[in-house]
Design a protein around this motif. Structure first.
Motif, PDB file in Angstrom:
ATOM      1  N   ARG A 183       1.641   8.920  13.294  1.00  0.00           N
ATOM      2  CA  ARG A 183       2.871   8.192  12.937  1.00  0.00           C
ATOM      3  C   ARG A 183       2.582   7.075  11.957  1.00  0.00           C
ATOM      4  NH1 ARG A 183       5.675   7.291  18.774  1.00  0.00           N
ATOM      5  NH2 ARG A 183       5.265   9.407  19.528  1.00  0.00           N
ATOM      6  N   MET A 184       1.433   6.392  12.163  1.00  0.00           N
ATOM      7  CA  MET A 184       1.084   5.300  11.253  1.00  0.00           C
ATOM      8  C   MET A 184       0.824   5.853   9.846  1.00  0.00           C
ATOM      9  SD  MET A 184       0.761   2.162  10.768  1.00  0.00           S
ATOM     10  CE  MET A 184       0.539   1.182  12.243  1.00  0.00           C
ATOM     11  N   ALA A 185       0.141   6.981   9.753  1.00  0.00           N
ATOM     12  CA  ALA A 185      -0.128   7.581   8.439  1.00  0.00           C
ATOM     13  C   ALA A 185       1.181   7.954   7.754  1.00  0.00           C
ATOM     14  CB  ALA A 185      -1.021   8.806   8.605  1.00  0.00           C
ATOM     15  N   SER A 186       2.109   8.518   8.500  1.00  0.00           N
ATOM     16  CA  SER A 186       3.397   8.899   7.902  1.00  0.00           C
ATOM     17  C   SER A 186       4.138   7.659   7.421  1.00  0.00           C
ATOM     18  CB  SER A 186       4.295   9.616   8.913  1.00  0.00           C
ATOM     19  OG  SER A 186       3.627  10.720   9.431  1.00  0.00           O
ATOM     20  N   ARG A 187       4.015   6.583   8.184  1.00  0.00           N
ATOM     21  CA  ARG A 187       4.694   5.349   7.780  1.00  0.00           C
ATOM     22  C   ARG A 187       4.097   4.832   6.474  1.00  0.00           C
ATOM     23  NH1 ARG A 187       4.522   0.355  11.736  1.00  0.00           N
ATOM     24  NH2 ARG A 187       4.175  -0.910   9.889  1.00  0.00           N
ATOM     25  N   ILE A 188       2.776   4.901   6.377  1.00  0.00           N
ATOM     26  CA  ILE A 188       2.122   4.390   5.170  1.00  0.00           C
ATOM     27  C   ILE A 188       2.483   5.252   3.952  1.00  0.00           C
ATOM     28  CG2 ILE A 188      -0.131   4.044   4.050  1.00  0.00           C
ATOM     29  CD1 ILE A 188      -1.189   3.286   6.874  1.00  0.00           C
ATOM     30  N   LEU A 191       0.841  -1.197   0.000  1.00  0.00           N
ATOM     31  CA  LEU A 191       0.000   0.000   0.000  1.00  0.00           C
ATOM     32  C   LEU A 191       0.877   1.250   0.000  1.00  0.00           C
ATOM     33  CD1 LEU A 191      -2.759   1.390   0.235  1.00  0.00           C
ATOM     34  CD2 LEU A 191      -2.567   1.191   2.712  1.00  0.00           C
ATOM     35  N   SER A 192       1.892   1.199   0.824  1.00  0.00           N
ATOM     36  CA  SER A 192       2.803   2.323   0.933  1.00  0.00           C
ATOM     37  C   SER A 192       3.482   2.613  -0.417  1.00  0.00           C
ATOM     38  CB  SER A 192       3.833   1.972   2.010  1.00  0.00           C
ATOM     39  OG  SER A 192       4.683   3.032   2.217  1.00  0.00           O
ATOM     40  N   ASP A 193       3.962   1.565  -1.075  1.00  0.00           N
ATOM     41  CA  ASP A 193       4.608   1.740  -2.387  1.00  0.00           C
ATOM     42  C   ASP A 193       3.632   2.318  -3.404  1.00  0.00           C
ATOM     43  OD1 ASP A 193       6.830   0.673  -1.323  1.00  0.00           O
ATOM     44  OD2 ASP A 193       6.677  -1.293  -2.309  1.00  0.00           O
ATOM     45  N   ARG A 194       2.412   1.746  -3.389  1.00  0.00           N
ATOM     46  CA  ARG A 194       1.421   2.193  -4.372  1.00  0.00           C
ATOM     47  C   ARG A 194       1.056   3.670  -4.175  1.00  0.00           C
ATOM     48  NH1 ARG A 194      -1.948  -1.548  -7.061  1.00  0.00           N
ATOM     49  NH2 ARG A 194      -2.827   0.351  -7.931  1.00  0.00           N
ATOM     50  N   LEU A 195       0.787   4.038  -2.938  1.00  0.00           N
ATOM     51  CA  LEU A 195       0.384   5.423  -2.672  1.00  0.00           C
ATOM     52  C   LEU A 195       1.518   6.379  -2.995  1.00  0.00           C
ATOM     53  CD1 LEU A 195      -1.703   5.284   0.645  1.00  0.00           C
ATOM     54  CD2 LEU A 195      -2.520   5.577  -1.683  1.00  0.00           C
ATOM     55  N   THR A 196       2.726   5.987  -2.621  1.00  0.00           N
ATOM     56  CA  THR A 196       3.871   6.853  -2.890  1.00  0.00           C
ATOM     57  C   THR A 196       4.019   7.078  -4.390  1.00  0.00           C
ATOM     58  OG1 THR A 196       4.900   5.799  -0.988  1.00  0.00           O
ATOM     59  CG2 THR A 196       6.312   7.210  -2.301  1.00  0.00           C
ATOM     60  N   SER A 197       3.857   6.007  -5.180  1.00  0.00           N
ATOM     61  CA  SER A 197       4.059   6.196  -6.613  1.00  0.00           C
ATOM     62  C   SER A 197       2.921   7.000  -7.236  1.00  0.00           C
ATOM     63  CB  SER A 197       4.328   4.865  -7.323  1.00  0.00           C
ATOM     64  OG  SER A 197       3.130   4.229  -7.609  1.00  0.00           O
ATOM     65  N   LEU A 250      -5.839  10.070   6.121  1.00  0.00           N
ATOM     66  CA  LEU A 250      -5.403   8.787   6.701  1.00  0.00           C
ATOM     67  C   LEU A 250      -5.400   8.870   8.226  1.00  0.00           C
ATOM     68  CD1 LEU A 250      -2.338   7.389   4.667  1.00  0.00           C
ATOM     69  CD2 LEU A 250      -4.498   6.220   5.121  1.00  0.00           C
ATOM     70  N   VAL A 251      -4.860   9.975   8.733  1.00  0.00           N
ATOM     71  CA  VAL A 251      -4.840  10.167  10.195  1.00  0.00           C
ATOM     72  C   VAL A 251      -6.273  10.105  10.726  1.00  0.00           C
ATOM     73  CG1 VAL A 251      -4.328  11.784  12.079  1.00  0.00           C
ATOM     74  CG2 VAL A 251      -2.702  11.517  10.190  1.00  0.00           C
ATOM     75  N   LYS A 252      -7.182  10.728   9.966  1.00  0.00           N
ATOM     76  CA  LYS A 252      -8.569  10.779  10.418  1.00  0.00           C
ATOM     77  C   LYS A 252      -9.187   9.384  10.486  1.00  0.00           C
ATOM     78  CE  LYS A 252     -10.863  14.468   8.833  1.00  0.00           C
ATOM     79  NZ  LYS A 252     -11.677  15.136   7.781  1.00  0.00           N
ATOM     80  N   ILE A 253      -9.004   8.563   9.421  1.00  0.00           N
ATOM     81  CA  ILE A 253      -9.633   7.224   9.497  1.00  0.00           C
ATOM     82  C   ILE A 253      -8.949   6.354  10.550  1.00  0.00           C
ATOM     83  CG2 ILE A 253     -10.663   7.131   7.178  1.00  0.00           C
ATOM     84  CD1 ILE A 253      -8.504   5.140   6.401  1.00  0.00           C
ATOM     85  N   LEU A 254      -7.705   6.673  10.870  1.00  0.00           N
ATOM     86  CA  LEU A 254      -7.019   5.894  11.912  1.00  0.00           C
ATOM     87  C   LEU A 254      -7.383   6.386  13.313  1.00  0.00           C
ATOM     88  CD1 LEU A 254      -3.548   5.488  10.178  1.00  0.00           C
ATOM     89  CD2 LEU A 254      -5.168   3.666  10.695  1.00  0.00           C
ATOM     90  N   GLY A 255      -8.193   7.426  13.393  1.00  0.00           N
ATOM     91  CA  GLY A 255      -8.698   7.831  14.704  1.00  0.00           C
ATOM     92  C   GLY A 255      -8.339   9.242  15.135  1.00  0.00           C
TER      93      GLY A 255
END
Ligand code: GDP
Length: 298
Positions: free
Chosen positions: A291-296, A5-11, A82-87
């Motif tokens: 932090r999780m959103a930044s990682r993703i 997911l991270s690779d896909r979003l980044t690209s 992303l931060v929002k859906i993660l809470g």
């Protein structure tokens, strides 16, 4: 977890780099690609829909602000959503004003509940607490012993029915553990409950009875992030059958797609409090949506 997911979003987001202005068509195309990336990562459909709608609306309405170019602005919006859906904000553990606080763990067998009990106990001791582990999984023959082993490694005592006293009633054990915590001055009790391989009415009833009898400050639903879409279904079953106040994601070190983990908060409305990412007691921490959103987003 989240590597694909991270690779896909980044690209997808990199394709926007160097653009002066984004047309509506650019935003639509980007949103479509993000949608595919999320669905392929197993994020639940309603969550994907909400997410994409928010990103599109904000990206189209976004003014080109001084500091950020359009591509950076889309990255910022995706990150914030992303931060929002993660809470949103990090949600801290609720503890009672008058100790002992009661934390009850619920989840399927194999979700990592017992390991988590040890991790949480150890983590709480590093914060100056004096937890007591409570063995209320009295059905699986080795469960009590397994909790005691985990407790010893964490340096935390375990309250369990005396051997030879019969199987014992989990509700009764849970209730008595609170008196024991008061007597021995433990400020938190962590109740490990029975799990089954699948959602099961009897297990739900027992967990609900323990909840009723002990009035926990937190009921944490423990879920294996590797089980894909089932994580969402299981979460809904526990929400309806037992009710919970927070979620713990386990096995985030696995190489699954992880999207189910991204959906649990939005689908159940309950925050993720902790994440577990390995078999060792130290592989555990409070969950921080930012932090999780930044990682993703890499
Ligand atoms: P329970 O049946 O819910 O109590 O689950 P256990 O705590 O017994 O865990 C089931 C298996 O998952 C064990 O082999 C654990 O070592 C493993 N496990 C637990 N948490 C994690 C984790 O975060 N990452 C990994 N890789 N394995 C874990």
């Amino acid at each position: 977890m989240f590597d694909t997911l991270s690779d896909r979003l980044t690209s997808v987001l990199q394709n926007l780099r160097g653009r002066g202005r984004l047309s509506e068509a650019d935003v639509d195309a980007t949103a479509r690609e993000i949608r595919i990336a999320l669905l392929e990562a197993d994020v639940a459909l309603p969550v994907v829909r909400t997410f994409i709608a928010a990103v599109k609306e904000r990206a189209k309405g976004a003014e080109v602000s001084g500091a950020l170019n359009p591509a950076q602005q889309v990255v910022k919006i995706v990150n914030e959503e992303l931060v929002k859906i993660l809470g949103g904000e990090t949600r801290r553990l609720n503890l009672a004003k008058n100790p002992p606080s009661v934390i009850m763990l619920a989840g399927l067998q194999g979700s990592g509940k017992t390991t988590l009990a040890g991790k949480l106990a150890r983590w709480l001791t590093t914060q100056g607490h004096t937890p007591l582990l409570v063995a209320c999984d009295l059905q699986r023959p080795n469960a009590v012993n397994q909790l005691q082993v985990v407790g010893e490694r964490a340096g935390v005592p375990t309250y369990a029915p005396e051997p030879g006293n019969g199987v014992g009633d989990p509700v009764d054990v849970a209730r008595r553990s609170i008196d024991e915590a008061k007597r021995a001055q433990h400020d938190i009790v962590i109740i490990d409950t029975a799990g089954r391989l699948g959602v099961d009415e009897e297990m739900m009833r027992q967990a609900a009875n323990i909840r009723e009898a002990t009035q926990p400050d937190e009921v944490l639903f423990v879920v294996d992030a590797m089980i894909g879409q089932d994580a969402v279904n299981t979460a809904e079953a526990f929400r309806d059958g037992v009710g919970f106040t927070g979620v713990v994601l386990t096995k985030l070190d696995g190489d699954a797609r992880g999207g189910a983990a991204l959906s649990v908060r939005e689908v159940t409305g309950q925050p993720i409090l902790f994440a577990s990412n390995g078999e060792k007691l130290e592989d555990f921490d409070a969950f921080h949506p930012d932090r999780m959103a930044s990682r993703i987003l890499g």
